[in-house]
Design a protein around this motif. Structure first.
Motif, short mmCIF file in Angstrom:
data_model
loop_
_atom_site.label_atom_id
_atom_site.label_comp_id
_atom_site.label_asym_id
_atom_site.label_seq_id
_atom_site.Cartn_x
_atom_site.Cartn_y
_atom_site.Cartn_z
N VAL A 26 0.84 -1.20 0.00
CA VAL A 26 0.00 0.00 0.00
C VAL A 26 0.87 1.25 0.00
N ALA A 27 1.95 1.26 0.79
CA ALA A 27 2.83 2.42 0.83
C ALA A 27 3.48 2.67 -0.52
N MET A 28 3.98 1.62 -1.17
CA MET A 28 4.60 1.79 -2.47
C MET A 28 3.58 2.19 -3.53
N VAL A 64 16.19 5.70 8.35
CA VAL A 64 15.01 5.84 7.49
C VAL A 64 15.09 7.15 6.71
N GLU A 65 15.53 8.22 7.37
CA GLU A 65 15.65 9.51 6.68
C GLU A 65 16.63 9.43 5.52
N ARG A 66 17.77 8.76 5.73
CA ARG A 66 18.74 8.64 4.66
C ARG A 66 18.21 7.79 3.51
N GLY A 67 17.42 6.76 3.86
CA GLY A 67 16.82 5.94 2.80
C GLY A 67 15.82 6.73 1.98
N LEU A 68 14.99 7.54 2.64
CA LEU A 68 14.02 8.36 1.91
C LEU A 68 14.71 9.46 1.11
N ARG A 69 15.79 10.01 1.66
CA ARG A 69 16.54 11.01 0.90
C ARG A 69 17.14 10.37 -0.35
N THR A 70 17.59 9.14 -0.23
CA THR A 70 18.09 8.42 -1.40
C THR A 70 17.00 8.26 -2.45
N ALA A 71 15.78 7.93 -1.99
CA ALA A 71 14.67 7.79 -2.93
C ALA A 71 14.37 9.11 -3.63
N LYS A 86 13.45 4.95 -7.25
CA LYS A 86 12.68 5.69 -6.24
C LYS A 86 11.75 4.75 -5.48
N LEU A 87 11.02 3.93 -6.22
CA LEU A 87 10.07 3.02 -5.57
C LEU A 87 10.79 1.96 -4.76
N LEU A 88 11.90 1.43 -5.28
CA LEU A 88 12.61 0.38 -4.56
C LEU A 88 13.21 0.92 -3.27
N ALA A 89 13.85 2.09 -3.33
CA ALA A 89 14.43 2.68 -2.12
C ALA A 89 13.35 3.00 -1.10
N THR A 90 12.22 3.50 -1.57
CA THR A 90 11.11 3.81 -0.66
C THR A 90 10.58 2.54 -0.01
N GLY A 91 10.40 1.48 -0.81
CA GLY A 91 9.85 0.24 -0.27
C GLY A 91 10.78 -0.40 0.74
N LEU A 92 12.06 -0.48 0.44
CA LEU A 92 13.01 -1.09 1.37
C LEU A 92 13.13 -0.28 2.65
N THR A 93 13.13 1.06 2.53
CA THR A 93 13.19 1.90 3.72
C THR A 93 11.93 1.75 4.55
N PHE A 94 10.79 1.71 3.87
CA PHE A 94 9.53 1.58 4.60
C PHE A 94 9.45 0.24 5.33
N ILE A 147 21.82 2.20 -4.54
CA ILE A 147 20.94 3.20 -5.12
C ILE A 147 21.43 4.60 -4.78
N SER A 148 21.90 4.80 -3.54
CA SER A 148 22.38 6.13 -3.15
C SER A 148 23.64 6.52 -3.94
N ASP A 149 24.48 5.55 -4.26
CA ASP A 149 25.66 5.84 -5.08
C ASP A 149 25.23 6.35 -6.45
N HIS A 150 24.20 5.73 -7.01
CA HIS A 150 23.69 6.18 -8.31
C HIS A 150 23.05 7.57 -8.19
N ALA A 151 22.35 7.83 -7.08
CA ALA A 151 21.66 9.10 -6.91
C ALA A 151 22.64 10.25 -6.67
N ARG A 152 23.73 9.99 -5.93
CA ARG A 152 24.67 11.04 -5.56
C ARG A 152 25.80 11.21 -6.56
N ARG A 153 25.95 10.29 -7.48
CA ARG A 153 27.03 10.37 -8.46
C ARG A 153 26.77 11.52 -9.44
N PRO A 154 27.74 12.38 -9.69
CA PRO A 154 27.51 13.49 -10.61
C PRO A 154 27.16 13.00 -12.01
N VAL A 155 26.25 13.72 -12.63
CA VAL A 155 25.87 13.38 -14.01
C VAL A 155 27.00 13.81 -14.94
N PRO A 156 27.51 12.90 -15.79
CA PRO A 156 28.59 13.29 -16.70
C PRO A 156 28.14 14.37 -17.67
#
Length: 433
Positions: free
Chosen positions: A223-225, A336-343, A352-360, A407-416
């Motif tokens: 339901v959350a996802m 949890v906050e870091r997981g949601l920030r990753t999402a 986004k959905l996977l990070a949210t679901g795993l954090t939730f 997932i956070s590595d992908h989110a925080r990695r600079p876009v080439p």
């Protein structure tokens, strides 16, 4: 690791009035595990979130300290802490392997329905004759010789991957609004199928495996996802309605659900105490701890049944007090906050959905556990992530942390930067469409 080792020393001083002789040995082993994982993280995911690993390591280490403290109370024949150390080492190694071999989380989307099938298989394994084990009324374990494992812990990861892959494909259709009732927009009737299937599956877990906690966790996760994917509050309302109806139906049909509700409403009644005083012992232990606690090694958490697993939160509350318990809950809140920030920072919908679901799943499990032992909700029997004794829980939660780090590595990695277009030779026309 410094906090964990100081807690280990405090247990030794509180129980035996001496500094533990194996302090350097155990401290060196924990430090080697943590530094080894950190090196793998810097090698394979150098842009990953910097707080998840320290938080998970601290929680895992504090759980080892409390289990060791309960070992000392039970006598030299108890070996819970030794087994937990081995499971912790295996869990960290598995998490490191996840980082090494999972180079891009988006690859998981290719196997959406494979993960669905695997998740259902793991969920139903305890029902296989000769393999499943029923322990204290719940059939959620499988056993191979002396080893036992809870496959539902793995199933929650597999199903979270399936939910993310499925919802990212169908969220446009699920976001459409059908009729409005009292001004409240509802989804179309044809789109109610997924949530009804999830509801029926959660009821099957409750009926066949007699596991209220896992049933609540799986349905709440979906339901959350679903809400995150569609941004429709109507799905939350429908989910709460289905859960309330299913919970009431389970209360009418099953004795063990009626017992849990009785323990929740009045655990001090004669009828409740005649069946179990576990919840009462946990509440009295937390009350004895007060604001600052009795001190590590100086309380009596071992008087509560399953103080090392289901009731490890009251064990910490008794010896660290309300302040110490809030500090532990703050660690979970940060995780949890870091997981949601990753999402929020992830650039693809599946991530986004996977990070949210795993954090939730971590947040929901913690709420169910702490809410149960403090009588906010009926007791369900789930384990506290990273703290409680249990190899399957440790393996699953460390794997969740590894996926979130990827997932956070992908989110925080600079876009080439985009490559500039080549300049045509002088005098040559440029054809555009």
């Amino acid at each position: 690791m410094t906090i964990v080792l100081l807690a280990y020393v405090a247990v030794g001083l509180g129980v035996n009035d001496t500094v533990p002789l194996d302090l350097l040995t155990h401290g060196g082993a924990l430090l080697a595990l943590t530094v080894g994982f950190h090196i793998v993280l810097r090698w394979r995911a150098s842009y990953a979130d910097p707080l998840m690993l320290p938080i998970a390591s601290l929680l895992n280490g504090l759980g080892l300290v409390m289990i060791h403290r309960l070992d000392l109370a039970k006598g030299p024949e108890s070996e819970m802490a030794g087994r937990q150390v081995m499971w912790s080492a295996l869990a960290v190694v598995v998490a490191a392997l996840v980082l090494v071999f999972l180079r891009d989380h988006r690859r998981l989307r290719r196997y959406t329905y494979t993960f669905m099938a695997a998740g259902l298989i793991f969920l139903l394994l305890p029902l296989v004759p000769g393999l499943g084990r029923q322990i204290y009324g719940a059939r959620i374990w499988i056993g191979i010789g002396p080893l036992s494992f809870q496959p539902g812990e793995v199933a929650k990861i597999l199903l979270a991957i399936f939910f993310a892959g499925y919802l990212v494909q169908t969220r446009d259709a699920l976001s459409l609004v059908g009729r409005k009732i009292l001004g409240f927009p509802l989804p179309r009737a044809r789109d109610l199928g997924p949530i009804l299937i999830a509801w029926i599956a959660s009821l099957m877990v409750l009926v066949l495996e007699r596991d209220l906690g896992s049933s609540l966790l799986f349905f709440g996760l979906f339901v959350a996802m679903l809400y995150v994917a569609t941004e429709r509050i109507s799905w939350i309302a429908i989910g709460l309605g289905l859960f309330a109806g299913g919970a009431y139906l389970a209360y009418l049909l099953f004795d063990h659900v009626q017992q849990r509700v009785m323990f929740w409403l009045d655990p001090w009644s004669d009828a409740a105490l005649a069946q179990s005083d576990q919840l009462v012992r946990g509440l009295m232990g937390m009350g004895a701890g007060g604001l600052l606690g009795t001190g590590l090694g100086q309380g009596h958490p071992y008087l509560t049944y399953f103080a090392e697993s289901d009731f490890i939160v009251p064990s910490f509350a008794e010896e660290l007090g309300l302040v110490g318990l809030f500090a532990i809950l703050m660690l979970y809140g940060l995780l949890v906050e870091r997981g949601l920030r990753t999402a929020l920072g992830t650039r693809d919908g599946f991530g986004k959905l996977l990070a949210t679901g795993l954090t939730f799943s971590i947040a929901m499990q913690l709420f169910v556990v702490v809410g149960g032992v403090t009588r906010v909700i009926p007791l369900t029997g789930l384990t506290t992530p990273f703290l409680s004794q249990g190899g399957s829980s440790l393996l699953a939660n460390w794997a969740i942390v590894a996926i979130l780090l990827r997932i956070s590595d992908h989110a925080r990695r600079p876009v080439p930067p985009a490559k500039p277009m080549a300049t045509p030779p002088s005098g040559q026309a440029v054809v555009t469409s």
